[in-house]
Write a protein that holds these residues in place. Structure first.
Motif, PDB file in Angstrom:
ATOM      1  N   GLN A  77      65.986  48.638   4.791  1.00  0.00           N
ATOM      2  CA  GLN A  77      66.504  47.849   3.684  1.00  0.00           C
ATOM      3  C   GLN A  77      67.940  47.459   3.990  1.00  0.00           C
ATOM      4  O   GLN A  77      68.664  48.187   4.666  1.00  0.00           O
ATOM      5  CB  GLN A  77      66.459  48.638   2.378  1.00  0.00           C
ATOM      6  CG  GLN A  77      65.060  48.835   1.850  1.00  0.00           C
ATOM      7  CD  GLN A  77      65.064  49.601   0.548  1.00  0.00           C
ATOM      8  OE1 GLN A  77      65.949  50.408   0.278  1.00  0.00           O
ATOM      9  NE2 GLN A  77      64.069  49.356  -0.275  1.00  0.00           N
ATOM     10  N   THR A  78      68.345  46.321   3.467  1.00  0.00           N
ATOM     11  CA  THR A  78      69.721  45.889   3.685  1.00  0.00           C
ATOM     12  C   THR A  78      70.665  46.703   2.815  1.00  0.00           C
ATOM     13  O   THR A  78      70.247  47.335   1.842  1.00  0.00           O
ATOM     14  CB  THR A  78      69.896  44.397   3.332  1.00  0.00           C
ATOM     15  OG1 THR A  78      69.698  44.228   1.911  1.00  0.00           O
ATOM     16  CG2 THR A  78      68.941  43.511   4.113  1.00  0.00           C
ATOM     17  N   LYS A  79      71.930  46.664   3.176  1.00  0.00           N
ATOM     18  CA  LYS A  79      72.940  47.361   2.388  1.00  0.00           C
ATOM     19  C   LYS A  79      72.913  46.855   0.948  1.00  0.00           C
ATOM     20  O   LYS A  79      73.027  47.628   0.007  1.00  0.00           O
ATOM     21  CB  LYS A  79      74.321  47.162   3.012  1.00  0.00           C
ATOM     22  CG  LYS A  79      75.417  47.908   2.273  1.00  0.00           C
ATOM     23  CD  LYS A  79      76.727  47.879   2.989  1.00  0.00           C
ATOM     24  CE  LYS A  79      77.729  48.698   2.206  1.00  0.00           C
ATOM     25  NZ  LYS A  79      78.867  49.113   2.996  1.00  0.00           N
ATOM     26  N   GLU A  80      72.709  45.563   0.780  1.00  0.00           N
ATOM     27  CA  GLU A  80      72.681  44.968  -0.555  1.00  0.00           C
ATOM     28  C   GLU A  80      71.497  45.495  -1.372  1.00  0.00           C
ATOM     29  O   GLU A  80      71.629  45.763  -2.560  1.00  0.00           O
ATOM     30  CB  GLU A  80      72.633  43.440  -0.461  1.00  0.00           C
ATOM     31  CG  GLU A  80      73.892  42.809   0.084  1.00  0.00           C
ATOM     32  CD  GLU A  80      74.040  42.920   1.607  1.00  0.00           C
ATOM     33  OE1 GLU A  80      73.030  43.135   2.323  1.00  0.00           O
ATOM     34  OE2 GLU A  80      75.186  42.813   2.083  1.00  0.00           O
ATOM     35  N   GLN A  81      70.342  45.637  -0.734  1.00  0.00           N
ATOM     36  CA  GLN A  81      69.159  46.157  -1.427  1.00  0.00           C
ATOM     37  C   GLN A  81      69.362  47.616  -1.836  1.00  0.00           C
ATOM     38  O   GLN A  81      69.029  48.006  -2.955  1.00  0.00           O
ATOM     39  CB  GLN A  81      67.916  46.025  -0.541  1.00  0.00           C
ATOM     40  CG  GLN A  81      67.464  44.595  -0.346  1.00  0.00           C
ATOM     41  CD  GLN A  81      66.420  44.472   0.734  1.00  0.00           C
ATOM     42  OE1 GLN A  81      66.483  45.141   1.766  1.00  0.00           O
ATOM     43  NE2 GLN A  81      65.442  43.601   0.510  1.00  0.00           N
ATOM     44  N   LEU A  82      69.892  48.424  -0.930  1.00  0.00           N
ATOM     45  CA  LEU A  82      70.152  49.828  -1.241  1.00  0.00           C
ATOM     46  C   LEU A  82      71.184  49.947  -2.358  1.00  0.00           C
ATOM     47  O   LEU A  82      71.039  50.764  -3.276  1.00  0.00           O
ATOM     48  CB  LEU A  82      70.619  50.572   0.009  1.00  0.00           C
ATOM     49  CG  LEU A  82      69.566  50.749   1.105  1.00  0.00           C
ATOM     50  CD1 LEU A  82      70.219  51.223   2.398  1.00  0.00           C
ATOM     51  CD2 LEU A  82      68.478  51.702   0.663  1.00  0.00           C
ATOM     52  N   GLU A  83      72.220  49.137  -2.305  1.00  0.00           N
ATOM     53  CA  GLU A  83      73.281  49.171  -3.318  1.00  0.00           C
ATOM     54  C   GLU A  83      72.737  48.732  -4.679  1.00  0.00           C
ATOM     55  O   GLU A  83      73.081  49.307  -5.707  1.00  0.00           O
ATOM     56  CB  GLU A  83      74.445  48.277  -2.873  1.00  0.00           C
ATOM     57  CG  GLU A  83      75.625  48.263  -3.803  1.00  0.00           C
ATOM     58  CD  GLU A  83      76.440  49.548  -3.841  1.00  0.00           C
ATOM     59  OE1 GLU A  83      77.366  49.616  -4.650  1.00  0.00           O
ATOM     60  OE2 GLU A  83      76.159  50.484  -3.075  1.00  0.00           O
ATOM     61  N   SER A  84      71.885  47.728  -4.694  1.00  0.00           N
ATOM     62  CA  SER A  84      71.302  47.239  -5.943  1.00  0.00           C
ATOM     63  C   SER A  84      70.443  48.315  -6.612  1.00  0.00           C
ATOM     64  O   SER A  84      70.536  48.525  -7.828  1.00  0.00           O
ATOM     65  CB  SER A  84      70.467  45.991  -5.660  1.00  0.00           C
ATOM     66  OG  SER A  84      69.862  45.532  -6.840  1.00  0.00           O
ATOM     67  N   ALA A  85      69.636  48.999  -5.838  1.00  0.00           N
ATOM     68  CA  ALA A  85      68.807  50.076  -6.385  1.00  0.00           C
ATOM     69  C   ALA A  85      69.674  51.214  -6.917  1.00  0.00           C
ATOM     70  O   ALA A  85      69.412  51.767  -7.989  1.00  0.00           O
ATOM     71  CB  ALA A  85      67.850  50.592  -5.315  1.00  0.00           C
TER      72      ALA A  85
END
Length: 116
Positions: free
Chosen positions: A6-14
């Motif tokens: 997962q991208t950093k953005e996806q991990l951060e969003s979750a």
């Protein structure tokens, strides 16, 4: 998509969504139980895309975002006898450090470490 891809953005969003739920609970005057803290998933460290990192010599791990760092800090159980401090070879007051991370005050967290 696996967590490690997962991208950093996806991990951060979750992480942000989970952190907002915790903050809403606190705003309602409730605190997290030890069981709830233990249910918070370990945050995967964001990393460079495998193809991209094959073309450079940069660090593979790109570091937590704000929400991920704060959510990971929420996992602390706040043990009374502070086994983490006793086990730390340099005596960092880990609960104080984590409390600052939970608040998002990273400068204060660094200052806690500098005090040791």
């Amino acid at each position: 998509m696996s967590a490690q891809h997962q991208t950093k953005e996806q991990l951060e969003s979750a992480a942000k969504a989970a952190l907002e739920a915790i903050q809403a609970k606190r705003a309602a005057g409730q605190s997290l139980s030890a069981r709830e803290r233990m249910a918070i998933p370990v945050q995967d460290m964001p990393a460079q895309d495998p193809v991209e990192r094959g073309r450079n010599v940069s660090e593979v791990a790109v570091g937590y975002g704000d929400a991920q760092a704060r959510l990971e800090a929420e996992r602390c159980l706040g043990c009374r006898n502070e086994p983490c401090v006793k086990g730390c070879p340099v005596g960092v007051p880990i609960p104080r450090f984590i409390a600052e991370i939970q608040k998002g005050d990273y400068k204060a967290a660094v200052d806690v470490i500098k005090e040791t």
